[in-house]
Motif scaffolding. Structure first.
Motif, short mmCIF file in Angstrom:
data_model
loop_
_atom_site.label_atom_id
_atom_site.label_comp_id
_atom_site.label_asym_id
_atom_site.label_seq_id
_atom_site.Cartn_x
_atom_site.Cartn_y
_atom_site.Cartn_z
N LYS A 113 1.24 3.90 -3.02
CA LYS A 113 0.69 5.24 -2.77
C LYS A 113 1.80 6.28 -2.63
N LYS A 114 3.06 5.77 -2.61
CA LYS A 114 4.24 6.64 -2.48
C LYS A 114 4.22 7.49 -1.21
N LYS A 115 3.69 6.95 -0.13
CA LYS A 115 3.67 7.70 1.13
C LYS A 115 4.94 7.41 1.90
N TYR A 118 0.82 -1.22 0.00
CA TYR A 118 0.00 0.00 0.00
C TYR A 118 0.86 1.27 0.00
N GLU A 119 1.79 1.31 0.96
CA GLU A 119 2.58 2.53 1.11
C GLU A 119 3.48 2.77 -0.11
#
Lengths: 45, 537
Positions: B371-373, B367-368
């Motif tokens: 999402k490039k978080k 996910y991260e």
């Protein structure tokens, strides 16, 4: 002649290698008990 | 067995585990603490957590039963578990993984590979392999523990699954990897003491080490199909292939590329911690698995002396019952409580690490990354990932057909080793490996092992039933030895070839990046030490 009551050399070697590798782990741990405490690690902590 | 005493013992055990989880929660505030236990784990905790995660109930009951059926040749597996899984893994892979992981500031195994090769694809692809491959393995462990609670406490199976899922989820979600590792250490201690007592008691009961082995050797005429319990299977026989291929190579070497084990190397503060952990890890694996295989084989002597039957006949062919039956009949009653606790501890310690690995894969790696978080909400994302993993395993435990359940562990080990072994080893030891080479190795290993598991490897192909559905036959080549050859033997060499050839054909990675990765490792290490000495003077 049977060693440890095990006639087959393959099974016997498996049994002995298990004991030897365990002793190696113990020896390695004792010999290097205080080795490997490097500076860079404590700096960044 | 007194159900009231057992219930009290288990309530106390669950309470202690939850308390340890709570303590871990109090100490897990940053994502580094939640994901890799703050990189300051005590060697004892690290070693026992590694061992307890590695050894599940299946290794004690399942393989102990296999030893009861086939004998002590299985000790080769324990030898490889100790020699490769601890000695080689900790000294040669663990130290490099720890340093490189710190150099690259990586918090998960996929992130470690991704940063080593500067590729986001590697992170979410590896995360996906773990997240989608592991639930079957986790549900197998959950089913094993659920069946145990159902039998021991006369509880409903579904309720048992629910209680286990809730308790394990509690300390994994709250305490992160610290929660997992602290409870693992507690559970590992229970396992070690329980199994060691079992070994000593069995040898004592049968008159000593040599006497017990000799008695087992002397009853070889009862061994079904010829041979004996202290004899290695005949070269080329189906059991020989199965033993050498699946057990020794598959599980013995497959352990090197297990993400939930590799990540533990990054949890200790220094090489000193790993040096000390070698001692404890070696003793732990021998004390638990070695005991299970030796005792499993020797049950034949006990059953013959007291009941005139060999172990397999004693349990009506269900080899999973060999160890429990022996314990019920031969050991003092108080030990049955300890042993049940040992089994529960073995299952829960494996389960908790699986949930954590899946949670970090989904939250952090998939996910991260997509999402490039950065950093923000890592803990929350991982917690949601863990919750999804828990629910997924629970649902799978309810709906999976028996054929798939029986092969869950082999499936996961096969896929993991094939996907990660070559890339992981090249990442640590071969500076010339390129991003493209790593991707080629990862994808080819995963694809070939999946293909082999579905179409060639007898047990899994039959269990999954996909080959039967598509081609009308359970597996593509029925002639021995093909259905007994572990996917690892085929997929790992192919993955290595792809990694090496594609790396050699593509542009090397930037020198600065490689230097950053290998800082403090190998020859760079001695340079650093010299610098330290000079600056110290």
């Amino acid at each position: 002649m049977m060693i440890l009551g095990i006639p087959d050399p393959w099974v016997l070697s498996g049994y002995l290698l298990l004991i030897i590798s365990t002793l190696l782990c113990v020896a390695y741990g004792i010999i290097n008990w205080n080795k490997g405490d490097d500076e860079s690690d404590s700096d960044s902590d | 067995m007194d159900l009231v005493i057992l219930t009290i013992v288990l309530v106390i055990y669950f309470s202690v585990v939850c308390c340890v989880g709570y303590l871990a929660w109090k100490r897990s505030k940053s994502s580094e603490e939640f994901l890799i236990a703050g990189r300051k784990t005590h060697p004892y905790v690290m070693a026992l957590s590694y061992g307890a995660t590695f050894i599940s109930t299946a290794a004690i009951i399942g393989f102990g039963g296999v030893a009861g059926q086939f004998g002590m040749s299985l000790l080769w597996l324990t030898f490889l578990n100790v020699f490769i899984g601890v000695l080689i893994a900790f000294i040669f892979l663990g130290k490099r993984t720890r340093r490189m992981g710190r150099n690259l500031d990586s918090l998960t195994f996929p992130e470690f590979l991704s940063r080593r090769f500067n590729s986001k694809f590697i992170q979410y692809f590896s995360g996906a392999v773990i997240f989608f491959g592991m639930p079957i393995y986790a549900s197998v462990v959950l089913i094993g523990a659920g069946r145990f609670m159902e039998t021991a406490l006369s509880l409903d199976f579904h309720l048992s699954l629910l209680i286990l899922s809730v308790v394990v989820a509690f300390y994994v979600i709250s305490g992160g990897l610290k929660g997992v590792m602290y409870t693992d250490a507690l559970q590992g201690t229970i396992m070690f003491c329980g199994m060691l007592f079992l070994l000593i008691f069995t040898y004592w009961n049968l008159g000593g080490v040599v006497e017990a082995h000799t008695a087992l050797t002397n009853m070889a005429y009862l061994f079904p199909g010829g041979g004996g319990w202290t004899t290695f299977p005949e070269l080329g026989s189906p059991f020989w292939w199965s033993l050498v291929s699946t057990i020794i190579i598959g599980v013995g070497i497959g352990v090197l590329a297990q993400p939930q084990l590799v990540v533990r190397f990054m949890t200790v503060k220094s090489d000193k911690g790993l040096n000390r952990a070698v001692l404890m890890g070696g003793l732990f694996i021998t004390g638990t698995v070695g005991s299970a295989y030796i005792v499993g084989s020797l049950t034949n002597v006990y059953f013959l002396n007291h009941f005139g039957q060999i172990a397999v006949d004693m349990v009506g062919g269900n080899i999973d019952k060999i160890i429990p039956t022996f314990i019920n009949l031969a050991l003092p009653e108080w030990f049955t409580y300890v042993f049940l606790l040992t089994l529960l501890a073995a299952a829960m310690s494996t389960l908790s690490s699986q949930y954590h690995a899946q949670g970090t894969s989904l939250g952090r790696d998939i996910y991260e990354t997509l999402k490039k978080k950065k950093e923000i909400g890592s803990i929350s994302l991982t917690r949601i990932g863990i919750l999804i993993a828990v629910v997924l395993s629970f649902v799978l435990a309810l709906v999976l057909p028996g054929g798939v359940v029986a092969q869950g562990t082999a499936l996961f080990y096969g896929i993991c080793a094939a996907a990660f072994l070559s890339v992981y080893l090249c990442a640590l030891f071969w500076k010339r490996t390129t991003r493209e080479g790593a991707i080629a190795g990862l994808v080819s290993g995963t694809t070939v092992s999946l293909f082999w598991l579905i179409f060639f490897f007898g047990k899994t192909a039959e269990g999954l039933g996909i080959c039967e559905f598509l081609t009308g036959q359970p597996y593509l080549i029925p002639a021995v030895p093909w259905p007994t050859i572990d996917p690892l033997i085929i997929a790992v060499p192919i993955s290595f070839i792809f990694t090496i050839v594609v790396s050699l054909l593509t542009k090397p990675m930037a020198k600065e990046h490689i230097e950053k990765c290998y800082e403090g490792i190998g020859s760079n290490n001695s340079k650093n030490n010299q610098k330290t000495e000079i600056s110290g003077k």
